[in-house]
Write a protein that holds these residues in place. Structure first.
Motif, mmCIF file in Angstrom:
data_model
loop_
_atom_site.group_PDB
_atom_site.id
_atom_site.type_symbol
_atom_site.label_atom_id
_atom_site.label_comp_id
_atom_site.label_asym_id
_atom_site.label_seq_id
_atom_site.Cartn_x
_atom_site.Cartn_y
_atom_site.Cartn_z
ATOM 1 N N VAL A 93 0.890 -1.016 -0.007
ATOM 2 C CA VAL A 93 -0.053 -0.066 -0.113
ATOM 3 C C VAL A 93 0.824 1.240 -0.160
ATOM 4 O O VAL A 93 0.547 2.268 -0.643
ATOM 5 C CB VAL A 93 -1.016 0.193 1.161
ATOM 6 C CG1 VAL A 93 -1.738 1.391 1.160
ATOM 7 C CG2 VAL A 93 -1.898 -1.196 1.206
ATOM 8 N N ALA A 94 2.050 1.205 0.636
ATOM 9 C CA ALA A 94 2.868 2.537 0.713
ATOM 10 C C ALA A 94 3.351 2.691 -0.619
ATOM 11 O O ALA A 94 3.646 3.747 -1.036
ATOM 12 C CB ALA A 94 3.901 1.989 1.918
ATOM 13 N N GLY A 95 3.613 1.621 -1.206
ATOM 14 C CA GLY A 95 4.103 1.763 -2.589
ATOM 15 C C GLY A 95 3.259 2.198 -3.575
ATOM 16 O O GLY A 95 3.651 3.032 -4.376
ATOM 17 N N ILE A 96 1.958 1.845 -3.468
ATOM 18 C CA ILE A 96 1.055 2.492 -4.302
ATOM 19 C C ILE A 96 0.834 3.908 -4.122
ATOM 20 O O ILE A 96 0.867 4.789 -4.955
ATOM 21 C CB ILE A 96 -0.398 1.739 -3.955
ATOM 22 C CG1 ILE A 96 -0.417 0.215 -4.472
ATOM 23 C CG2 ILE A 96 -1.582 2.594 -4.908
ATOM 24 C CD1 ILE A 96 -1.730 -0.379 -3.888
ATOM 25 N N TYR A 97 0.939 4.426 -2.799
ATOM 26 C CA TYR A 97 1.095 5.716 -2.519
ATOM 27 C C TYR A 97 1.988 6.515 -2.853
ATOM 28 O O TYR A 97 2.039 7.582 -3.501
ATOM 29 C CB TYR A 97 0.885 6.066 -0.844
ATOM 30 C CG TYR A 97 0.574 7.224 -0.210
ATOM 31 C CD1 TYR A 97 1.395 7.792 0.837
ATOM 32 C CD2 TYR A 97 -0.159 8.091 -0.903
ATOM 33 C CE1 TYR A 97 1.011 9.017 1.321
ATOM 34 C CE2 TYR A 97 -0.679 9.293 -0.436
ATOM 35 C CZ TYR A 97 0.210 9.859 0.750
ATOM 36 O OH TYR A 97 -0.036 10.948 1.319
ATOM 37 N N GLU A 98 3.291 5.833 -2.807
ATOM 38 C CA GLU A 98 4.526 6.457 -3.226
ATOM 39 C C GLU A 98 4.412 6.811 -4.838
ATOM 40 O O GLU A 98 4.595 7.818 -5.462
ATOM 41 C CB GLU A 98 5.675 5.746 -3.067
ATOM 42 C CG GLU A 98 6.995 6.390 -3.684
ATOM 43 C CD GLU A 98 8.361 5.120 -3.465
ATOM 44 O OE1 GLU A 98 8.040 4.388 -2.558
ATOM 45 O OE2 GLU A 98 9.079 5.297 -4.322
#
Ligand code: 2YC
Length: 267
Positions: A93-98
């Motif tokens: 999820v953090a990667g999608i946000y990034e």
């Protein structure tokens, strides 16, 4: 759906140029043409998107976890299509946000069950099985000089096989299904599809799309002497001798044809 391993793909990005040259020679089509034909989008749309859209690839740790070099290989294939691409530092999820923060318009991500391309700017989500089937049918079309009214044998009636059968219909081909699962064959026949009852008759078919996830079971004597064999299935069904005898009539790779088609469809 066969899960790739790091061993399968760790050197893939070093052979992408060779893959490009080989596929363009086999099909008589440029990668842009194959992706656009497969994705049923205009070349202009993919070309203009390559100037405008950034692509983010997000490693996903769920299930069996990250496959080393998977995300990097996807990004390298996207860059081959002249798009700007990056692999996010963060995963999940953090990667999608990034990816969103770094202004990616298209996000690629895969867990153990689905490999998706999502266009964050519009309602467009692309799944790898469908795109892969389309890519290998488009490549077969190019290599065969057209599929209209031609008999094409599809090996395997799973997600990719079913997508290939649908796609072959739009190419005007006459498709026939073979699967070892009798229920899959019965269902397809009940829906009006043609089925190949015995694998012994595979040698009657000059055009084959092989989606089976079993390796090393097809020998050269099982095939038509002039067969064009388009194989999204992993591992490759052909044994070494059959692979050598087919040479440029074998269209096969582990990732790039599906990824360029996903990219075109997500534009
Ligand atoms: O590195 C990662 O982010 C992993 N979560 C990726 C897992 C991919 C699993 N799927 C496959 O190995 C292949 C796909 C390339 C298409 C079908 N199976």
């Amino acid at each position: 759906m066969t899960r790739l391993t790091t061993n399968d793909i760790k050197d893939l990005y070093t052979s992408l140029q060779e893959w490009k040259v080989t596929l363009e020679k086999q099909t008589g089509l440029s990668l842009l043409n194959i992706a656009a034909l497969a994705g049923d989008v205009s070349r202009g749309r993919v070309k203009s998107a390559s100037w405008r859209l950034k692509v983010g690839v997000v490693p996903v740790t769920s299930g069996l976890g990250v496959i080393d070099t998977f995300a990097q290989n996807v990004a390298a294939i996207v860059e081959l299509m002249q798009f700007e691409a990056f692999v996010t530092e963060q995963t999940d999820v953090a990667g999608i946000y990034e990816a969103y923060q770094r202004e990616a318009s298209i996000v690629f991500l895969a867990d153990d069950n689905y490999f998706l391309a999502i266009n964050t700017a519009k309602k467009q989500i692309v799944e790898n099985s469908d795109a892969t089937a389309r890519g290998f049918v488009a490549a077969l079309d190019g290599a065969a000089g057209g599929l209209r009214d031609r008999q094409v044998l599809v090996l395997g009636g799973g997600r990719v096989g079913q997508a290939a059968l649908n796609c072959l219909k739009t190419h005007g081909a006459i498709s026939v299904l073979y699967d070892t699962n009798k229920q899959v064959m019965a269902d397809y026949a009940a829906a009006g599809g043609s089925i190949l009852r015995s694998i012994k008759n595979m040698k009657d078919y000059e055009l084959i799309v092989d989606t089976t996830p079993v390796g090393n079971w097809i020998t050269a004597d099982m095939l038509h002497p002039k067969v064009i064999f388009s194989a999204p299935g992993v591992p490759l069904s052909l044994n070494e001798e059959a692979t050598a005898s087919l040479q440029e009539r074998l269209i096969h790779d582990l990732l790039p044809t599906g990824v360029i088609t996903m990219l075109a469809m997500a534009c």
